[in-house]
Design a protein around this motif. Structure first.
Motif, PDB file in Angstrom:
ATOM      1  N   GLU A  65      55.871   5.568  46.389  1.00 25.96           N
ATOM      2  CA  GLU A  65      55.802   5.644  47.911  1.00 25.96           C
ATOM      3  C   GLU A  65      54.616   4.410  48.135  1.00 25.96           C
ATOM      4  N   ILE A  66      55.072   3.669  49.220  1.00 29.79           N
ATOM      5  CA  ILE A  66      54.231   2.333  49.400  1.00 29.79           C
ATOM      6  C   ILE A  66      54.161   2.554  51.061  1.00 29.79           C
ATOM      7  N   PRO A  67      52.976   3.216  51.567  1.00 28.05           N
ATOM      8  CA  PRO A  67      52.902   3.464  52.799  1.00 28.05           C
ATOM      9  C   PRO A  67      52.945   2.281  53.744  1.00 28.05           C
ATOM     10  N   ASN A  68      52.453   1.340  53.415  1.00 28.07           N
ATOM     11  CA  ASN A  68      52.490   0.019  54.133  1.00 28.07           C
ATOM     12  C   ASN A  68      53.620  -0.743  53.979  1.00 28.07           C
ATOM     13  N   ALA A  69      54.754  -0.369  53.318  1.00 31.04           N
ATOM     14  CA  ALA A  69      55.923  -1.269  52.948  1.00 31.04           C
ATOM     15  C   ALA A  69      56.686  -1.397  54.521  1.00 31.04           C
ATOM     16  N   GLY A  70      57.127  -2.797  54.696  1.00 29.33           N
ATOM     17  CA  GLY A  70      57.826  -3.313  55.600  1.00 29.33           C
ATOM     18  C   GLY A  70      59.346  -3.026  55.405  1.00 29.33           C
ATOM     19  N   ARG A  71      60.036  -3.515  56.286  1.00 31.28           N
ATOM     20  CA  ARG A  71      61.500  -3.373  56.525  1.00 31.28           C
ATOM     21  C   ARG A  71      62.120  -4.269  55.126  1.00 31.28           C
ATOM     22  N   THR A  72      63.341  -4.019  54.598  1.00 31.75           N
ATOM     23  CA  THR A  72      63.896  -4.799  53.831  1.00 31.75           C
ATOM     24  C   THR A  72      64.904  -5.656  54.645  1.00 31.75           C
ATOM     25  N   TYR A  73      64.772  -6.927  53.994  1.00 33.96           N
ATOM     26  CA  TYR A  73      65.693  -7.787  54.404  1.00 33.96           C
ATOM     27  C   TYR A  73      66.743  -8.252  53.428  1.00 33.96           C
ATOM     28  N   TYR A  74      67.842  -7.658  53.507  1.00 31.59           N
ATOM     29  CA  TYR A  74      68.812  -7.300  52.467  1.00 31.59           C
ATOM     30  C   TYR A  74      69.512  -8.925  52.037  1.00 31.59           C
ATOM     31  N   GLY A  75      69.835  -8.915  50.966  1.00 26.10           N
ATOM     32  CA  GLY A  75      70.397 -10.063  50.574  1.00 26.10           C
ATOM     33  C   GLY A  75      70.688 -10.472  48.885  1.00 26.10           C
ATOM     34  N   THR A  76      70.689 -11.557  48.377  1.00 25.58           N
ATOM     35  CA  THR A  76      71.028 -11.598  47.060  1.00 25.58           C
ATOM     36  C   THR A  76      69.966 -11.395  46.059  1.00 25.58           C
ATOM     37  N   ASN A  77      70.168 -11.460  44.540  1.00 22.47           N
ATOM     38  CA  ASN A  77      69.073 -11.315  43.720  1.00 22.47           C
ATOM     39  C   ASN A  77      68.568  -9.838  43.915  1.00 22.47           C
ATOM     40  N   SER A  78      69.393  -9.070  43.942  1.00 20.89           N
ATOM     41  CA  SER A  78      68.922  -7.355  44.341  1.00 20.89           C
ATOM     42  C   SER A  78      69.803  -6.507  43.663  1.00 20.89           C
ATOM     43  N   ILE A  79      69.263  -5.386  43.417  1.00 21.94           N
ATOM     44  CA  ILE A  79      69.861  -4.138  42.932  1.00 21.94           C
ATOM     45  C   ILE A  79      70.575  -3.738  44.416  1.00 21.94           C
ATOM     46  N   SER A  80      71.483  -3.827  44.636  1.00 23.85           N
ATOM     47  CA  SER A  80      71.982  -3.589  46.114  1.00 23.85           C
ATOM     48  C   SER A  80      72.670  -2.359  46.532  1.00 23.85           C
ATOM     49  N   THR A  81      72.851  -1.453  45.429  1.00 27.69           N
ATOM     50  CA  THR A  81      73.413  -0.040  45.766  1.00 27.69           C
ATOM     51  C   THR A  81      73.195   0.599  44.613  1.00 27.69           C
ATOM     52  N   GLU A 124      65.709   5.298  55.390  1.00 23.95           N
ATOM     53  CA  GLU A 124      64.993   4.209  55.451  1.00 23.95           C
ATOM     54  C   GLU A 124      66.022   2.892  55.189  1.00 23.95           C
ATOM     55  N   GLY A 125      67.363   3.337  55.088  1.00 23.92           N
ATOM     56  CA  GLY A 125      68.264   2.048  54.686  1.00 23.92           C
ATOM     57  C   GLY A 125      68.648   2.052  53.334  1.00 23.92           C
ATOM     58  N   GLN A 126      67.885   2.968  52.480  1.00 24.97           N
ATOM     59  CA  GLN A 126      68.312   2.829  50.961  1.00 24.97           C
ATOM     60  C   GLN A 126      69.771   2.792  50.790  1.00 24.97           C
ATOM     61  N   ARG A 127      70.584   2.056  50.159  1.00 19.83           N
ATOM     62  CA  ARG A 127      71.811   1.611  50.065  1.00 19.83           C
ATOM     63  C   ARG A 127      72.384   2.609  48.722  1.00 19.83           C
ATOM     64  N   LEU A 128      73.197   3.489  49.214  1.00 15.62           N
ATOM     65  CA  LEU A 128      73.569   4.767  48.267  1.00 15.62           C
ATOM     66  C   LEU A 128      75.094   4.862  48.264  1.00 15.62           C
ATOM     67  N   MET A 129      75.655   5.535  47.103  1.00 13.71           N
ATOM     68  CA  MET A 129      76.920   5.730  46.992  1.00 13.71           C
ATOM     69  C   MET A 129      77.156   6.838  45.949  1.00 13.71           C
ATOM     70  N   LEU A 130      78.108   7.976  46.555  1.00 15.81           N
ATOM     71  CA  LEU A 130      78.783   8.692  45.768  1.00 15.81           C
ATOM     72  C   LEU A 130      79.825   8.412  45.080  1.00 15.81           C
ATOM     73  N   VAL A 131      80.095   8.534  43.804  1.00 14.39           N
ATOM     74  CA  VAL A 131      81.026   7.990  43.024  1.00 14.39           C
ATOM     75  C   VAL A 131      81.591   9.385  42.305  1.00 14.39           C
ATOM     76  N   SER A 132      82.906   9.448  42.344  1.00 11.71           N
ATOM     77  CA  SER A 132      83.653  10.594  41.565  1.00 11.71           C
ATOM     78  C   SER A 132      83.875  10.278  40.041  1.00 11.71           C
ATOM     79  N   ASP A 133      83.714  11.310  39.230  1.00 12.90           N
ATOM     80  CA  ASP A 133      83.949  11.554  37.824  1.00 12.90           C
ATOM     81  C   ASP A 133      85.243  11.868  37.560  1.00 12.90           C
ATOM     82  N   GLU A 134      86.142  11.799  38.592  1.00 15.91           N
ATOM     83  CA  GLU A 134      87.505  12.262  38.067  1.00 15.91           C
ATOM     84  C   GLU A 134      88.048  11.859  36.819  1.00 15.91           C
ATOM     85  N   ASP A 135      87.986  10.725  36.718  1.00 17.27           N
ATOM     86  CA  ASP A 135      88.886  10.175  35.393  1.00 17.27           C
ATOM     87  C   ASP A 135      87.607   9.763  34.462  1.00 17.27           C
TER      88      ASP A 135
END
Length: 322
Positions: A65-81, A124-135
């Motif tokens: 938790e960083i209470p003064n965190a600003g917005r994220t400007y999405y881009g490259t060189n990141s863990i994007s999802t 907060e715009g955290q980029r998430l994904m649910l992925v199936s373990d079917e196979d």
């Protein structure tokens, strides 16, 4: 020389609001808060660990938790999802309905990566994904908590592939393959750009890194809703020390072995600036709280216990006792 990395250990991200974060990840996503502690590098802020029933390695999604965190400007060189595993394809339909019920911003069920997935964003715009373990035939998932608001059969069982967006693919590939021992598995196309999949250890959903090169994007400016780092699993301290020695031999700047009490760690940055951690599987989260009461109180490693009064005085109260 040493054992292959075993897959994802945890992913750590940034939130501006610990209370809303706790409500979303426990009440909407149904994860268990297995540890409420502090950022050991800055004890004035919370570090929250969400996971399966007992915080098995490979299931932890954590937040500073960083209470003064600003917005994220999405881009490259990141863990994007950050992706989260569920049992099979059918479970994604349940989640599509649940996300809609809670007004969570989400996409349609898709299969671009070769597995059924559904992408969504938290408050907060955290980029998430649910992925199936079917196979899935690789690393086994964890076990959802049976007191979660999400029925066990639909529960999240751990971390899935980690998605990186980088400006120079070759730089990241060099570290993953030549240093960390990942192997290229396959390729697919997402948003008209190729994604290269790498795996380690037993492979499968819980041991993959997906990398996409995007030279057309600016470098990401992190804030609330961004990912701080990804950690990969190492069996024990003896193995971790071998990695410390190996990185030193390669002259790769790193933290050396760091005591985190719940596990031991090693940190370094790959050439595109993404922070990697190697973390031991143990000792785990039950050294200072029993299984039935994980995450209910502020837990501090022994070396911070004498500072408890001062640390608690700087933190905004967060009731996680229910």
């Amino acid at each position: 020389m040493f054992q292959p990395l075993k897959g994802q250990h945890h992913v750590s991200a940034i939130t501006k609001d610990a209370k809303r974060n706790y409500e979303f990840y426990t009440k909407v996503l149904g994860l268990r808060l297995v540890k409420k502690t502090v950022n050991q590098d800055d004890t004035s802020v919370y570090h929250l660990f969400y996971a399966d029933e007992r915080g098995n390695p490979g299931t932890d999604l954590t937040f500073f938790e960083i209470p003064n965190a600003g917005r994220t400007y999405y881009g490259t060189n990141s863990i994007s999802t950050t992706s989260l595993r569920v049992r099979d394809d059918k479970v994604l339909q349940y989640w599509k309905e649940r996300l809609a019920e809670f007004d969570v911003d989400h996409d349609e069920i898709s299969k671009e990566s070769g597995r059924a997935t559904i992408a969504f964003r938290d408050f907060e715009g955290q980029r998430l994904m649910l992925v199936s373990d079917e196979d899935n035939e690789g690393v086994a998932g964890g076990r959802p908590w049976d007191r979660s608001p999400v029925p066990v059969e639909y529960g999240i069982v751990g971390l899935g592939p980690v998605y990186l967006t980088v400006s120079k693919l070759g730089n990241s590939v060099q570290i993953l393959t030549k240093v960390l021992g990942f192997k290229e598995k396959r390729k697919y196309v997402l948003d008209d750009h190729e994604v290269v999949v790498f795996e380690t250890g037993e492979g499968g959903t819980g041991a993959e890194v997906h990398i996409q090169e995007r030279s057309d994007l600016p470098v990401e400016r992190p804030g609330k809703g961004s990912v701080h780092h990804v950690a990969f699993r190492v069996e024990n301290e003896e193995e971790l020390q071998k990695w410390v020695d190996y990185l030193k031999q390669l002259r790769i700047p790193n933290s050396g072995l760091v005591e985190r009490y719940y596990f031991k760690s090693l940190y370094f940055r790959e050439p595109n600036g993404i922070l990697y951690e190697l973390a031991t599987d143990g000792p785990g989260f039950e050294g200072d709280e029993d299984f039935e009461h994980l995450g209910e109180r502020l837990a501090l490693p022994p070396y911070f216990e004498e500072q408890r009064e001062s640390i608690e005085g700087k933190l905004k109260p967060l009731d996680t006792s229910k």
